[in-house]
Design a protein around this motif. Structure first.
Motif, PDB file in Angstrom:
ATOM      1  N   LEU A  37     -85.375  16.478   4.221  1.00 22.19           N
ATOM      2  CA  LEU A  37     -84.846  17.679   4.871  1.00 22.19           C
ATOM      3  C   LEU A  37     -84.567  17.420   6.347  1.00 22.19           C
ATOM      4  CD1 LEU A  37     -86.171  21.269   4.283  1.00 22.19           C
ATOM      5  CD2 LEU A  37     -85.594  20.505   6.576  1.00 22.19           C
ATOM      6  N   MET A  38     -85.513  16.753   7.030  1.00 26.34           N
ATOM      7  CA  MET A  38     -85.334  16.510   8.461  1.00 26.34           C
ATOM      8  C   MET A  38     -84.226  15.493   8.724  1.00 26.34           C
ATOM      9  SD  MET A  38     -88.162  15.722  11.413  1.00 26.34           S
ATOM     10  CE  MET A  38     -88.746  17.426  11.373  1.00 26.34           C
ATOM     11  N   LEU A  39     -84.100  14.499   7.844  1.00 28.73           N
ATOM     12  CA  LEU A  39     -83.017  13.532   7.998  1.00 28.73           C
ATOM     13  C   LEU A  39     -81.669  14.230   7.849  1.00 28.73           C
ATOM     14  CD1 LEU A  39     -81.952  10.645   8.255  1.00 28.73           C
ATOM     15  CD2 LEU A  39     -82.234  10.399   5.782  1.00 28.73           C
ATOM     16  N   ASP A  40     -81.539  15.091   6.851  1.00 26.33           N
ATOM     17  CA  ASP A  40     -80.295  15.853   6.674  1.00 26.33           C
ATOM     18  C   ASP A  40     -79.987  16.703   7.894  1.00 26.33           C
ATOM     19  OD1 ASP A  40     -79.690  14.849   4.199  1.00 26.33           O
ATOM     20  OD2 ASP A  40     -80.158  16.668   3.071  1.00 26.33           O
ATOM     21  N   ARG A  41     -81.005  17.313   8.458  1.00 31.03           N
ATOM     22  CA  ARG A  41     -80.790  18.157   9.640  1.00 31.03           C
ATOM     23  C   ARG A  41     -80.305  17.322  10.815  1.00 31.03           C
ATOM     24  NH1 ARG A  41     -84.612  23.145  10.620  1.00 31.03           N
ATOM     25  NH2 ARG A  41     -83.599  23.470   8.620  1.00 31.03           N
ATOM     26  N   SER A  42     -80.888  16.143  10.983  1.00 34.40           N
ATOM     27  CA  SER A  42     -80.463  15.240  12.048  1.00 34.40           C
ATOM     28  C   SER A  42     -78.997  14.848  11.874  1.00 34.40           C
ATOM     29  CB  SER A  42     -81.347  13.987  12.052  1.00 34.40           C
ATOM     30  OG  SER A  42     -80.827  13.007  12.929  1.00 34.40           O
ATOM     31  N   LEU A  43     -78.610  14.539  10.650  1.00 30.25           N
ATOM     32  CA  LEU A  43     -77.224  14.153  10.374  1.00 30.25           C
ATOM     33  C   LEU A  43     -76.265  15.315  10.625  1.00 30.25           C
ATOM     34  CD1 LEU A  43     -77.899  12.100   7.122  1.00 30.25           C
ATOM     35  CD2 LEU A  43     -77.048  11.175   9.295  1.00 30.25           C
ATOM     36  N   ALA A  85     -75.626  15.813  14.194  1.00 27.04           N
ATOM     37  CA  ALA A  85     -74.768  14.744  14.713  1.00 27.04           C
ATOM     38  C   ALA A  85     -73.353  14.832  14.147  1.00 27.04           C
ATOM     39  CB  ALA A  85     -75.382  13.388  14.380  1.00 27.04           C
ATOM     40  N   GLN A  86     -73.054  15.927  13.417  1.00 30.84           N
ATOM     41  CA  GLN A  86     -71.734  16.137  12.811  1.00 30.84           C
ATOM     42  C   GLN A  86     -71.392  15.023  11.821  1.00 30.84           C
ATOM     43  OE1 GLN A  86     -69.137  18.841  14.096  1.00 30.84           O
ATOM     44  NE2 GLN A  86     -71.198  19.644  14.162  1.00 30.84           N
ATOM     45  N   LYS A  87     -72.391  14.620  11.028  1.00 31.48           N
ATOM     46  CA  LYS A  87     -72.223  13.601   9.998  1.00 31.48           C
ATOM     47  C   LYS A  87     -72.595  14.191   8.639  1.00 31.48           C
ATOM     48  CE  LYS A  87     -73.393   9.780  13.113  1.00 31.48           C
ATOM     49  NZ  LYS A  87     -74.353   8.656  13.375  1.00 31.48           N
ATOM     50  N   PRO A  88     -72.088  13.612   7.532  1.00 30.40           N
ATOM     51  CA  PRO A  88     -72.457  14.126   6.208  1.00 30.40           C
ATOM     52  C   PRO A  88     -73.929  13.878   5.911  1.00 30.40           C
ATOM     53  CG  PRO A  88     -71.136  12.128   6.007  1.00 30.40           C
ATOM     54  CD  PRO A  88     -71.099  12.531   7.455  1.00 30.40           C
ATOM     55  N   GLN A  89     -74.558  14.816   5.233  1.00 27.93           N
ATOM     56  CA  GLN A  89     -75.969  14.687   4.884  1.00 27.93           C
ATOM     57  C   GLN A  89     -76.135  13.874   3.606  1.00 27.93           C
ATOM     58  OE1 GLN A  89     -77.799  18.470   3.757  1.00 27.93           O
ATOM     59  NE2 GLN A  89     -75.806  19.347   3.300  1.00 27.93           N
ATOM     60  N   LEU A  90     -77.391  13.472   3.322  1.00 30.54           N
ATOM     61  CA  LEU A  90     -77.654  12.620   2.164  1.00 30.54           C
ATOM     62  C   LEU A  90     -78.250  13.375   0.981  1.00 30.54           C
ATOM     63  CD1 LEU A  90     -79.122   9.370   3.781  1.00 30.54           C
ATOM     64  CD2 LEU A  90     -76.828   9.740   2.880  1.00 30.54           C
ATOM     65  N   TYR A  91     -79.056  14.411   1.255  1.00 34.98           N
ATOM     66  CA  TYR A  91     -79.786  15.085   0.179  1.00 34.98           C
ATOM     67  C   TYR A  91     -79.298  16.506  -0.103  1.00 34.98           C
ATOM     68  CZ  TYR A  91     -83.055  11.204   0.616  1.00 34.98           C
ATOM     69  OH  TYR A  91     -83.625   9.949   0.642  1.00 34.98           O
ATOM     70  N   GLY A  92     -78.330  16.975   0.654  1.00 27.67           N
ATOM     71  CA  GLY A  92     -77.775  18.306   0.405  1.00 27.67           C
ATOM     72  C   GLY A  92     -78.728  19.447   0.678  1.00 27.67           C
ATOM     73  N   THR A  93     -79.637  19.276   1.633  1.00 26.02           N
ATOM     74  CA  THR A  93     -80.618  20.323   1.929  1.00 26.02           C
ATOM     75  C   THR A  93     -80.136  21.328   2.963  1.00 26.02           C
ATOM     76  OG1 THR A  93     -81.679  19.050   3.702  1.00 26.02           O
ATOM     77  CG2 THR A  93     -82.509  18.709   1.452  1.00 26.02           C
ATOM     78  N   GLN A  94     -79.081  20.977   3.707  1.00 26.01           N
ATOM     79  CA  GLN A  94     -78.693  21.802   4.844  1.00 26.01           C
ATOM     80  C   GLN A  94     -77.505  22.708   4.558  1.00 26.01           C
ATOM     81  OE1 GLN A  94     -80.662  21.769   7.837  1.00 26.01           O
ATOM     82  NE2 GLN A  94     -81.852  20.800   6.204  1.00 26.01           N
ATOM     83  N   VAL A  95     -77.679  23.954   4.936  1.00 27.10           N
ATOM     84  CA  VAL A  95     -76.623  24.958   4.838  1.00 27.10           C
ATOM     85  C   VAL A  95     -76.257  25.390   6.254  1.00 27.10           C
ATOM     86  CG1 VAL A  95     -76.138  27.349   4.173  1.00 27.10           C
ATOM     87  CG2 VAL A  95     -77.235  25.792   2.547  1.00 27.10           C
TER      88      VAL A  95
END
Length: 224
Positions: free
Chosen positions: A140-146, A149-159
């Motif tokens: 979740l935190m990695l996705d938020r960081s991405l 940074a205006q980058k695509p997320q990896l786990y799809g946790t962020q809305v």
């Protein structure tokens, strides 16, 4: 003499135990403060009934209660984050070996509110890799960081909730995902129980699996 040496050898262990118990109690208290207003705000947003004591306590009517609660929560989050910073620098991430379950997740919940999550990613990753923190929290935190940074997320946790360029009305949507075809497999490996689509439905967000950063920029005003 032997007895004295034995007695003195017990002191650091006892002091250590007291210190850990104190840290656990402190973290549990911090979590209560982290969640209390958010629970009330969720009830307000869902038009659920609240006790009259809340409006009496804050001396406002229900229409102004959300603003008061958020103002208070911002101060609480700032105070909690400062304390979490100190704990992380002095002791590292307080995982399940040190403070038990579910207290091992408290520092994560506090630091995830910060806009500078990159500062905490290494400590959270280390704790997750060592089994001191559920890996899903690192995901979740990695996705938020991405996302920040205006980058695509990896786990799809962020809305994200952004304005549409066509109408300037806001819409909540699942942030673009890298390699979306395999995202649910990654989620399962990370311990996330719902698929991206199921989670999007849960939070009432639109989900277009093929949404890329390029197409998202054409649809939405992404910059905050």
């Amino acid at each position: 003499m032997r007895f004295l040496l034995f007695a003195f050898s017990l002191l650091p262990i006892s002091a250590f135990g007291q210190s850990i118990n104190s840290l656990k109690r402190e973290l549990d208290s911090m979590y209560v403060l982290d969640q209390r207003n958010r629970i009330w705000l969720t009830k307000l947003g869902n038009n659920q009934p609240l006790t009259d004591s809340l409006t009496t306590l804050y001396k406002v009517d229900r229409t102004k209660l959300a603003g008061v609660l958020w103002t208070e929560q911002i101060k609480i989050d700032s105070s909690n984050l400062k304390r979490a910073d100190v704990i992380l620098k002095q002791q590292g991430y307080p995982g399940k070996t040190k403070v038990g379950l579910p207290t091992n997740e408290v520092v994560f919940y506090i630091i995830q509110h910060a806009h500078t999550v990159d500062n905490y990613l290494p400590a959270v990753k280390k704790a997750a890799d060592e089994g001191e923190l559920p890996f899903r929290q690192y995901a979740l935190m990695l996705d938020r960081s991405l996302m920040y940074a205006q980058k695509p997320q990896l786990y799809g946790t962020q809305v994200a909730c952004r304005k549409l360029r066509s109408s300037l009305t806001s819409r909540c949507f699942v942030w673009p995902i890298e390699d979306y075809r395999n995202v649910n497999q990654r989620r399962k490996q990370a311990g996330l129980l719902l698929t991206v689509a199921e989670n999007a439905l849960r939070v009432n967000a639109s989900y277009d699996p093929s949404l890329t950063m390029e197409s998202a920029r054409k649809l939405y005003i992404l910059e905050l």
